[in-house]
Design an enzyme around this catalytic site. Structure first.
Site, mmCIF file in Angstrom:
data_model
loop_
_atom_site.group_PDB
_atom_site.id
_atom_site.type_symbol
_atom_site.label_atom_id
_atom_site.label_comp_id
_atom_site.label_asym_id
_atom_site.label_seq_id
_atom_site.Cartn_x
_atom_site.Cartn_y
_atom_site.Cartn_z
ATOM 1 N N SER A 85 15.722 29.671 27.046
ATOM 2 C CA SER A 85 14.436 29.092 26.721
ATOM 3 C C SER A 85 13.251 29.740 27.447
ATOM 4 O O SER A 85 12.113 29.419 27.138
ATOM 5 C CB SER A 85 14.467 27.603 27.072
ATOM 6 O OG SER A 85 14.680 27.454 28.470
ATOM 7 N N LYS B 151 6.889 30.073 33.980
ATOM 8 C CA LYS B 151 7.338 29.243 32.846
ATOM 9 C C LYS B 151 6.704 27.864 32.955
ATOM 10 O O LYS B 151 6.580 27.319 34.062
ATOM 11 C CB LYS B 151 8.868 29.149 32.894
ATOM 12 C CG LYS B 151 9.517 28.499 31.672
ATOM 13 C CD LYS B 151 11.040 28.515 31.815
ATOM 14 C CE LYS B 151 11.753 27.887 30.623
ATOM 15 N NZ LYS B 151 13.227 27.922 30.767
ATOM 16 N N SER C 92 19.195 30.375 30.265
ATOM 17 C CA SER C 92 17.806 30.421 29.796
ATOM 18 C C SER C 92 16.960 31.541 30.390
ATOM 19 O O SER C 92 15.908 31.849 29.847
ATOM 20 C CB SER C 92 17.113 29.088 30.058
ATOM 21 O OG SER C 92 17.436 28.174 29.046
#
Lengths: 556, 473
Positions: free
Chosen positions: B120, B25, B144
């Site tokens: 996210s 990420k 997330s």
């Protein structure tokens, strides 16, 4: 990060604008006077010694002074990062990723800084909190890269201590009083970087070498009432820190910074509105800044004005405080617990877990047992051991290494400490001060001085000859005192006959005095004759012997 | 590279992840590779160091394929609010979804049918889901990692707070952030956890104890287990479909001989409000460093330092980030601190205590849904603002962050629309082995179907069958 970071400067700060302080002369006059020579200028710029205004105002006004002292911890690395700590290193050469607040970096607490704070807390009679917490204090400034400072707002590492200090009354060393100021707390926190404003090119240069260096903020209660007290307290704190080694505490290098909170009120009434005076960079200026601010407030109030709760900056050239526009307006620091640091847990002998790695814990009792003698204890020992005056013990400790020097001389000489102290304080210290030298840099070692004093003690030379030898020794040419004595022929005249002849010739030349002497046995005249003999022998005569001879000759 | 080469010449693997493709990420620092947080503020920012977790994966021989998209600074639950655009859920292009959701009319509409990944960490979930890599790192502050894992049909593990280093993870909420692990199966998650867990001298909040990597047993007996079903997770807005799946899952355990009981976590309903206060407060603080001086975006504004700060932060952050900074600073103001921040902290403790009580009463694992529904189409998702969406979507996941507990989302079944649905297991602190063991048993029972990507199907599906981990059925 090798280059200085360039940013825009903050809005221009206020000039030397002064808010209603009637007594000092208007700025142009004051500037002119500043060039007239120090002593005269200072009388105009500063409120003068406390006694002057004390007499005038003490009856109706009580000044209240509290201090916030930022002390840089003496440590190889910063409070939360591994960057080295070093004064005057090339800009931005000591900056870790964390110090520059690179995203994703985390603080790791430096154990040495914790130990230094515990040590300092113990030396200042504080209670040490076994659990203390870190907080973030937010404000935007170019030299604060993270946008917040990590500090200890809620639960600091040490609280409720005291600091005893001595000061002399009306500048008389013989009248010393000891006072105590309460220490509210000691907190660990990060130092900020440094901003250099380049007005010409309208830019600000940022140096992050200092960013993140460990500080102890020592907060006192408002227990002082004048600049001298504040200065004496800070001086004592400085000595304690240096003795502990928890800070070098050199004000000129910014390792110790003092902000003074000052207010005045009528006796029996609540405290007045206080101002905070910043930018004080020596102990001497601290006394001046505080006294100036007290007087300014009194005059302001006497003239019907009010005191604003503001931050003022001390201008050491003008000797006055001026409002800082930078710090105007109430800041809300939006304190928040620092989530990346668990509570700081300290242990004592009782609470120390058995299976804990001792390298990883801080043991308060262990530190307490290893505290060195504090200055007050050292002074008491010097007075007791050597029979010197208390005020002399202060002077001995005020110079780094002087007490050790003194003790080394004592060890190597037969002279009595009470006599040695005179040579240390009058001759050695004044020479060092004149040449701006530290004790360590003295061209005359304790060994050489002891050697010289031994010659004197064995009556091989007179004390005035000893002074001449010392003059030679300062040159640091590596000669021994004895060699200088030989070269300059400064040995006492051991030959009684020779001395008698010299005395006789002096008497012969001073007939008037001799007549007076014979008539009235005037001591003054006798001393004058002794002096003349000394001069004639260039200090090589033993004054006791000369006196005997002269008395004998005159009574004949 | 030469060092790696040498190792290989000696015929030795670098570590358990040697040669395994991974994705990370884009809020983890990667040395020499852009780290943007999907924000203009860090566009073009090249970090000089690797996050500890990235370094550990590389040390084990993992091959970093790329950085994955996210909501700006991980603030969101859709992976739709980053400067690089929204992340599309690979399942939007699956045969399973297309069959159940016939295109409305024109090809233009078909284009608008794609569903979000959740967030996210949507980019990471999509990367694993689409077979781009075996492992992806996400971050999990309020869900997330687990939320996009559920929507993308992959395993999403949020370990116990303090088990994995956060050093190098660009923070959202320091006191809740945990690096998350996204994999195709539970066994893979256990392997990656073994590579990442343990004390990091660069992160003072990591545990001191050494972590022993573990392998999960193949024969799992759930008869001695006590599974708790928290009634508060029957939240408003929970789709009937997911509710049904949840109770089916509970029955599965019951039928296998486990004790399944209803439990109560009474403070759960305050969790989201409390989370909002704590999250925005830390966000306001953490974002203070982005001032345009040391790194990142700097506005072309030189009237004064303050105006430069203001312009930089206006240009650098999107509305979501700025909104959270604003509310966070409001909650931290002296006059509000007691009423908001302190209260929220107290509530947080109550929430954590709820779990302590339930676990103390003999419950081993909690079983809950991960999301309220399956993934919604992008066009529908953006009708609501980020704040509302986050509040809805984090509701089932963020209590575990408040309490610092380990939790995992396991792909369970396909919805009526042919989209993945995940269920969540929440375990005792630092009891990852037990949590993953139960998750693995469950994974075996549910036989979640493999994604059948339309484009790919035409080529050779068997390749992917082979590549997919052994436990996949």
């Amino acid at each position: 990060m090798s280059e200085a970071l360039r940013t825009r400067p903050p809005p221009p700060s206020a000039g030397a604008r002064r808010l209603g302080s009637p007594r000092p002369a208007p700025p142009h006059q004051r500037l002119a006077r500043a060039g007239e020579g120090r002593s005269q200028g200072e009388q105009h710029h500063h409120p003068g010694p406390p006694s002057v205004w004390r007499d005038l105002y003490l009856a109706s006004w009580v000044p209240v002074v509290g201090l916030e002292i930022h002390v840089q911890i003496s440590s190889n690395s910063k409070l939360f990062s591994g960057s080295q700590v070093q004064f005057a290193a090339p800009p931005n050469s000591l900056v870790s990723f964390f110090d520059a607040s690179l995203p994703g970096t985390l603080p790791v607490l430096n154990r040495r800084c914790v130990e230094a704070a515990v040590m300092t807390g113990l030396a200042l009679n504080c209670s040490i909190n076994k659990k203390s917490l870190f907080d973030r204090k937010h404000y935007f400034y170019a030299d604060l890269p993270a946008g917040y400072q990590i500090t200890q707002q809620r639960v600091p590492i040490a609280v409720n201590g005291s600091l005893s200090y001595s000061l002399c009354i009306d500048n008389k060393m013989s009248q010393m009083v000891t006072k105590t100021v309460r220490i509210k707390q000691i907190q660990l926190e990060q130092d900020s970087g440094k901003s250099l404003h380049d007005d010409a090119r309208s830019q600000t240069l940022v140096d992050l070498n200092r960013a993140g260096v460990g500080l102890m903020e020592v907060v006192t209660e408002p227990d002082m009432c004048c600049g001298e007290e504040a200065a004496a307290a800070v001086r004592e704190l400085q000595l304690i820190l240096q003795t502990l080694g928890s800070s070098q505490a050199i004000m000129a290098e910014g390792q110790l910074r003092v902000d003074a909170n000052v207010s005045v009120h009528h006796p029996g009434e609540p405290y007045g509105v206080r101002t905070e005076v910043k930018n004080i960079n020596s102990v001497r200026f601290l006394a001046k800044a505080v006294d100036y601010e007290i007087q300014r407030q009194i005059e302001e109030l006497e003239n019907g004005g009010t005191i604003l709760n503001e931050t003022r900056s001390f201008d050491s050239k003008l000797g006055c405080t001026i409002p800082m526009r930078d710090k105007e307006g109430k800041q809300d620091y939006r304190f928040m617990p620092e989530p990346n640091l668990p509570p700081l847990i300290l242990y004592d002998a009782k609470s120390l877990p058995v299976n804990m790695n001792h390298q990883q814990v801080v043991n308060i009792d262990w530190i307490r047992e290893r505290l060195p003698d504090l200055p007050s204890v050292k002074r008491a020992k010097l007075v007791e051991l050597y029979g010197i005056l208390p005020e002399h013990s202060f002077t001995l400790l005020n110079e780094d290494g002087l007490a050790e020097y003194f003790e080394n001389v004592i060890k190597q000489t037969q002279m009595k400490p009470k006599k040695v102290i005179g040579w240390i304080l009058n001759d050695l210290l004044s020479y060092l001060k004149q040449h701006a030298l530290t004790v360590k840099d003295s061209p005359v070692s304790s060994f050489l001085l002891a050697d010289l004093l031994n010659l004197l003690e064995r009556r091989e030379i007179s004390s005035s000859a000893a002074k001449q030898v010392l003059e030679e020794l300062w040159k640091g040419e590596g000669k021994t005192p004895l060699k200088i004595v030989k070269e300059k022929k400064l040995e006492l005249i051991q030959d009684q006959k020779e001395l008698e002849q010299i005395c006789q010739s002096v008497i012969d030349r001073q007939e008037d005095e001799v007549i007076m002497m014979v008539l009235g046995r005037n001591q003054k005249v006798l001393n004058k004759l002794i002096g003349l003999v000394q001069r004639a022998t260039r200090g090589r005569s033993n004054p006791v012997l000369v006196k005997q001879i002269l008395e004998k000759k005159l009574s004949e | 590279m030469t060092e790696k080469g040498n190792f290989h010449r000696w015929g030795q693997p670098l570590g358990v992840l040697d040669g395994i493709p991974i994705a990370v990420k884009d809020n983890f620092n990667t040395a020499g590779i852009e780290t943007t947080c999907a924000s203009n503020m860090l566009k073009g920012y090249i970090s000089p160091y690797n996050a500890t977790v990235v370094q550990k994966l590389l040390d084990q021989g993992a091959v970093l394929l790329g950085k994955t998209n996210l909501d700006e600074f991980a603030m969101g639950s859709g992976s739709t609010d980053g400067i690089f655009g929204p992340v599309r859920n690979p399942w939007s292009y699956s045969r399973q979804y297309k069959e159940k959701t016939p295109p409305k009319s024109s090809s233009e509409n078909e284009e608008s049918d794609w569903v979000i990944t959740g967030g996210s960490s949507g980019g990471s979930a999509a990367a694993v889901s689409s077979f781009t890599c075996f492992v992806a790192l996400g971050s999990d502050t309020g869900g997330s990692t687990r939320n996009p894992a559920a929507h993308c049909g992959v395993v999403g593990l949020k370990p116990t707070y303090g088990l994995i280093s956060r050093h190098g993870l660009i923070p959202l909420v320091n006191s809740m952030d945990v690096p998350g692990i996204l994999t195709r199966c539970v066994d893979d998650a256990a392997v990656v956890l073994g590579s990442l867990a343990g004390h990091d001298p660069k992160d003072a909040t990591t545990i001191q104890d050494t972590f022993k990597p573990f392998e999960l047993p193949n024969l799992i007996d759930v008869r001695k287990l006590c599974i708790g079903i928290p009634k508060e997770y029957h939240a408003p807005g929970l789709s009937s479909e997911i509710l049904a799946l949840w109770s089916k899952a509970a029955d599965l355990f019951k039928d296998a001989g486990a004790k399944v009981i209803e439990v109560s976590l009474p403070h759960t309903r305050y969790s989201i409000v409390c989370y909002h206060v704590l999250c925005t407060a830390e966000v306001a603080s953490n974002m203070a460093r982005f001032d345009g001086l040391e790194y990142g975006h700097r506005a072309d504004m030189n009237k004064s330092t303050e105006s430069m700060y203001a312009a930089t932060r206006r240009e650098g952050f999107n509305d979501v980030v700025r909104g959270r900074i604003l509310s966070g600073n409001y909650f931290l103001l002296k006059q509000n601190y007691e009423n908001y921040f302190i209260k929220a902290q107290k509530v947080r403790r109550l929430i954590a205590n709820d779990f302590v009580k339930v676990f103390g009463s003999g419950v081993d694992i909690l079983l809950t849904p991960t999301t309220l529904s399956d993934a919604v189409p992008y066009m529908e998702f953006i009708k609501e603002d980020n704040r509302t969406r986050s509040a809805q979507d984090d509701i089932l996941t963020q209590a575990a962050n408040m309490a610092g507990l380990p939790a995992i989302s396991i792909p369970t079944a396909l919805s009526k629309r042919g989209l993945p649905v995940g269920l969540q297991f929440i375990g005792h602190s630092f009891q990852e082995k037990q949590l993953l063991t139960v998750a693995k048993w469950f994974e075996k029972q549910v036989k979640f179907p493999m994604i059948q990507l339309e484009e790919v199907k035409r080529h050779d599906c068997s390749v992917f069958q082979h590549q997919k981990s052994v436990s996949f059925l």
